[in-house]
Write a protein that holds these residues in place. Structure first.
Motif, short mmCIF file in Angstrom:
data_model
loop_
_atom_site.label_atom_id
_atom_site.label_comp_id
_atom_site.label_asym_id
_atom_site.label_seq_id
_atom_site.Cartn_x
_atom_site.Cartn_y
_atom_site.Cartn_z
N PRO A 41 15.32 63.92 152.32
CA PRO A 41 14.59 63.14 153.01
C PRO A 41 13.30 63.38 153.32
O PRO A 41 12.36 62.47 153.67
N TYR A 42 12.76 64.60 153.19
CA TYR A 42 11.39 64.94 153.59
C TYR A 42 10.52 64.84 152.21
O TYR A 42 9.99 65.79 151.58
N GLN A 43 10.42 63.47 151.71
CA GLN A 43 9.60 63.58 150.40
C GLN A 43 8.01 63.84 150.37
O GLN A 43 7.48 63.95 149.36
N PHE A 44 7.61 63.90 151.59
CA PHE A 44 6.22 64.10 151.25
C PHE A 44 5.78 65.89 151.32
O PHE A 44 4.83 66.28 150.89
N PHE A 45 7.10 66.80 151.24
CA PHE A 45 6.81 68.12 150.83
C PHE A 45 7.23 68.12 149.19
O PHE A 45 8.21 67.39 148.90
N LYS A 46 6.43 68.69 148.30
CA LYS A 46 7.01 68.55 147.05
C LYS A 46 7.85 69.80 146.50
O LYS A 46 7.96 70.92 147.16
N VAL A 47 8.76 69.59 145.69
CA VAL A 47 9.56 70.38 145.19
C VAL A 47 9.08 71.44 144.16
O VAL A 47 8.46 71.17 143.23
N PRO A 48 9.34 72.67 144.56
CA PRO A 48 10.26 73.19 145.45
C PRO A 48 9.62 73.27 146.68
O PRO A 48 8.48 73.68 147.04
N ARG A 49 10.48 72.86 147.87
CA ARG A 49 9.91 72.77 149.17
C ARG A 49 9.82 73.96 150.15
O ARG A 49 10.64 75.01 149.75
N PRO A 50 9.07 74.22 151.09
CA PRO A 50 9.30 75.26 151.98
C PRO A 50 10.86 75.45 152.57
O PRO A 50 11.42 74.16 152.52
N ARG A 51 11.22 76.34 152.92
CA ARG A 51 12.49 76.47 153.71
C ARG A 51 12.77 75.73 154.65
O ARG A 51 12.04 76.15 155.81
N MET A 52 13.43 74.48 154.75
CA MET A 52 13.33 73.70 155.93
C MET A 52 15.04 73.57 156.56
O MET A 52 15.02 73.26 157.86
N ILE A 53 15.80 73.83 155.60
CA ILE A 53 17.31 73.38 156.12
C ILE A 53 18.39 74.54 155.48
O ILE A 53 18.13 74.97 154.48
N LEU A 54 19.30 74.63 156.22
CA LEU A 54 20.45 75.75 155.73
C LEU A 54 21.55 74.90 155.71
O LEU A 54 21.92 74.54 157.01
N ALA A 55 22.41 74.99 154.91
CA ALA A 55 23.54 73.87 154.94
C ALA A 55 25.11 74.90 154.89
O ALA A 55 25.03 75.95 154.26
N SER A 56 26.12 74.46 155.39
CA SER A 56 27.21 75.12 155.35
C SER A 56 28.47 74.00 155.22
O SER A 56 28.52 73.04 155.85
N MET A 57 29.58 74.57 154.34
CA MET A 57 30.66 73.93 154.62
C MET A 57 31.90 74.74 154.69
O MET A 57 32.21 75.92 154.10
N TRP A 58 32.59 74.51 155.86
CA TRP A 58 33.94 75.36 156.24
C TRP A 58 35.18 74.88 155.68
O TRP A 58 35.38 73.74 156.30
N PHE A 76 31.20 70.16 157.50
CA PHE A 76 29.82 70.22 157.26
C PHE A 76 28.96 70.51 158.51
O PHE A 76 29.21 69.98 159.48
N LEU A 77 28.33 71.44 158.45
CA LEU A 77 27.19 72.04 159.55
C LEU A 77 26.06 72.33 158.90
O LEU A 77 26.00 73.39 158.01
#
Length: 277
Positions: free
Chosen positions: A137-154, A220-221
């Motif tokens: 969703p944060y398209q204004f950052f170019k891939v590879p992007r800065p570290r912005m999100i950490l996700a998990s699945m329990w 998901f968290l």
């Protein structure tokens, strides 16, 4: 053939972070026991029971600018887990997650926040989900992007390749934007119930197809930098009246805390507001 590293809950937080930085994902086994899984299932059962697994949220998602058919059918989805499950709140503050967030996210913000939550029951016949990145969703950052999100699945039930275990593309968090994943680079996260899969916001991933006759159940968290717009609107899903009942730690993580100059609100007592009208 690439693989997702597996460590135990008794291993050091540094080992979890090392796997995340190198491979973009890691499975941690033995994080929550049967009693915890039973409790969270019991608390969320009334909400999941009324969900139609064939009802699609794709139309609204597409109307808001999302990709058509992003969410597979034959799946029960419930969000607002912080408000709906007391047990889930212990996941939000789990030392495993906080230590990983401290290492991955904290260098880019004053404090991080809960980004999105969801209970996902993947039913028989559910198709696989398109590969994507949590940070898309944060398209204004170019891939590879800065570290912005950490996700998990329990894993509330066992995750297997056959029942739709989450697809991960190890190492893709370091790829340039024009690098796609070959079929042989996509790995299903297989893990026993009680495990947690963590992945970087830049790692390509997606739900797998369920080719069994059983439901696969996961929670998901995700967390994001405190200065970003959250994917899930926590202030509506966890309104002020509910937030007042939460511990300060959970309330702060949900987002009821200013990030430097961002996020102030009128917090006058209700009686004072009435008098000032």
């Amino acid at each position: 053939m690439p693989s997702i590293p597996v460590v135990a809950a008794t291993d050091s937080p540094a080992k979890v972070v090392e796997c995340l930085e190198h491979d973009g994902a890691v499975v941690v086994t033995g994080v929550i026991d049967r009693a915890v899984r039973d409790a969270v299932m019991r608390e969320l059962a009334p909400h999941l029971e009324i969900v139609d697994p064939d009802a699609s949220i794709n139309k609204k998602y597409e109307a808001d600018g999302g990709t058509a058919n992003f969410y597979p059918g034959k799946t029960k989805r419930v969000t607002a887990l912080v408000a709906r499950s007391e047990t889930f709140r212990t996941f939000v503050t789990h030392p495993l997650m906080l230590s990983a967030c401290d290492a991955i996210l904290k260098p880019n913000c004053t404090h991080y926040q809960v980004h999105a939550t969801a209970a996902l029951k993947i039913g028989p016949g559910a198709r696989e989900q398109v590969l994507h990145r949590e940070e898309d969703p944060y398209q204004f950052f170019k891939v590879p992007r800065p570290r912005m999100i950490l996700a998990s699945m329990w894993a509330i039930t066992d995750f297997t390749e056959a029942n739709g275990g989450t697809h991960i593309v190890p190492g893709s968090h370091l790829w340039p934007a024009d690098r796609g994943a070959r079929p042989d680079e996509v790995v299903a996260a297989e893990m026993p119930a009680g495990s947690v899969l963590l992945w970087m916001g830049g790692t390509l991933h997606g739900a797998g197809a369920n080719r069994t006759d059983e439901w696969r159940y996961g929670l998901f968290l995700s967390y994001s930098l405190g200065w970003l717009r959250q994917e899930e609107n926590q202030y509506i899903d966890v309104p002020r009246d509910v937030a007042r009942t939460l511990s300060k730690e959970v309330r702060d993580l949900v987002g009821y805390r200013m990030h430097l100059g961002l996020g102030y609100a009128d917090v006058q007592p209700k009686d004072n507001r009435d008098e000032n009208r």
